[in-house]
Design an enzyme around this catalytic site. Structure first.
Site, short mmCIF file in Angstrom:
data_model
loop_
_atom_site.label_atom_id
_atom_site.label_comp_id
_atom_site.label_asym_id
_atom_site.label_seq_id
_atom_site.Cartn_x
_atom_site.Cartn_y
_atom_site.Cartn_z
N ARG A 34 -28.37 -0.48 -52.75
CA ARG A 34 -28.66 0.95 -52.61
C ARG A 34 -27.90 1.68 -53.71
O ARG A 34 -26.68 1.54 -53.83
CB ARG A 34 -28.22 1.43 -51.23
CG ARG A 34 -28.34 2.93 -50.97
CD ARG A 34 -29.79 3.35 -50.94
NE ARG A 34 -29.99 4.58 -50.21
CZ ARG A 34 -29.78 5.80 -50.68
NH1 ARG A 34 -29.31 5.96 -51.91
NH2 ARG A 34 -30.03 6.86 -49.94
N GLU A 42 -38.46 9.18 -49.36
CA GLU A 42 -38.91 7.96 -48.70
C GLU A 42 -40.32 7.60 -49.18
O GLU A 42 -41.08 8.48 -49.59
CB GLU A 42 -38.91 8.16 -47.19
CG GLU A 42 -37.54 8.44 -46.60
CD GLU A 42 -36.58 7.28 -46.80
OE1 GLU A 42 -36.98 6.13 -46.58
OE2 GLU A 42 -35.42 7.54 -47.17
N ARG A 84 -26.67 -3.20 -46.85
CA ARG A 84 -26.92 -3.19 -48.30
C ARG A 84 -25.64 -2.90 -49.07
O ARG A 84 -24.80 -2.12 -48.61
CB ARG A 84 -27.96 -2.12 -48.65
CG ARG A 84 -29.31 -2.33 -48.03
CD ARG A 84 -30.25 -1.18 -48.32
NE ARG A 84 -29.74 0.08 -47.78
CZ ARG A 84 -30.44 1.22 -47.77
NH1 ARG A 84 -31.65 1.26 -48.30
NH2 ARG A 84 -29.91 2.32 -47.25
#
Length: 208
Positions: A34, A42, A84
């Site tokens: 990320r 999104e 992540r």
């Protein structure tokens, strides 16, 4: 993962060809990353008063054109609640997150970093990317898609016991930076606690 192991991991740079997952997420050497300090629309998000721009897909396409299959150098800064690695990635020395915000395809994620506010201001003034039509900030969009947060069992029991994608049991205190993002799903074994001590006794730990 122990605190010491994670602290040592943050000293390493991960380098390799990149694959784009969405507007702010990459895969480098099979590790999902990320991008630190930025928040892109999104994938399903549309922007503009008439929702005329598929801005989530456009942000991902812009990032793909910049970095797909190109060698990046990523320095880890954190790990998020989804497991992540959060990292600053560079392409030939160029900060990918800064480039994304400067082009108008991501916002500065002020909740976690102030590094890219100036880049966002320049993109907005120039009406680049999403700023050409207007944007509901991605964080607000995600909240609208989730619906209202479920109510705790009582006003005294508001500590959220969340299970991360990696299986870590983490409790979130009201007022913490990720508290509002966490939703409790009892079907997954998640639960509410009335005190941090109760959460620790049950096997949950605080965020790192």
């Amino acid at each position: 993962m122990t605190w010491l192991f994670f602290a040592l991991m943050l000293q390493f740079t991960l380098s390799g060809p990149a694959q784009v997952v969405d507007g702010d997420t990459l895969i480098v050497r099979e590790q999902r990353i990320r991008l630190a300090g930025v928040d892109a629309p999104e994938l399903a998000q549309r922007c503009g008063q008439r929702r005329q721009l598929a801005c989530g897909k456009a942000a991902a396409a812009w990032l793909k054109a910049l970095v797909e299959n190109k060698r990046l150098s990523c320095v880890a800064t954190d790990r998020d609640r989804y497991g992540r690695v959060v990292a600053v990635c560079r392409l030939n020395g160029r900060d990918v997150g800064a480039a994304l915000v400067e082009a108008g395809w991501a916002t500065a994620y002020r909740k976690y970093s102030l590094d890219y506010i100036s880049a966002e201001s320049r993109a907005r003034a120039a009406r680049r990317g999403v700023w050409a039509v207007g944007l509901q900030r991605p964080e607000a969009y995600r909240q609208s898609q989730r619906g209202p947060d479920p109510a705790p069992p009582s006003a005294q029991c508001r500590i959220k016991g969340n299970i991360s994608a990696s299986g870590a049991r983490i409790y979130q205190l009201p007022g913490s930076r990720t508290y509002a993002d966490v939703r409790i799903d009892p079907a997954k074994g998640e639960r509410w606690f009335c005190s941090a001590e109760q959460a620790r006794r049950a096997g949950w730990r605080p965020p790192r």
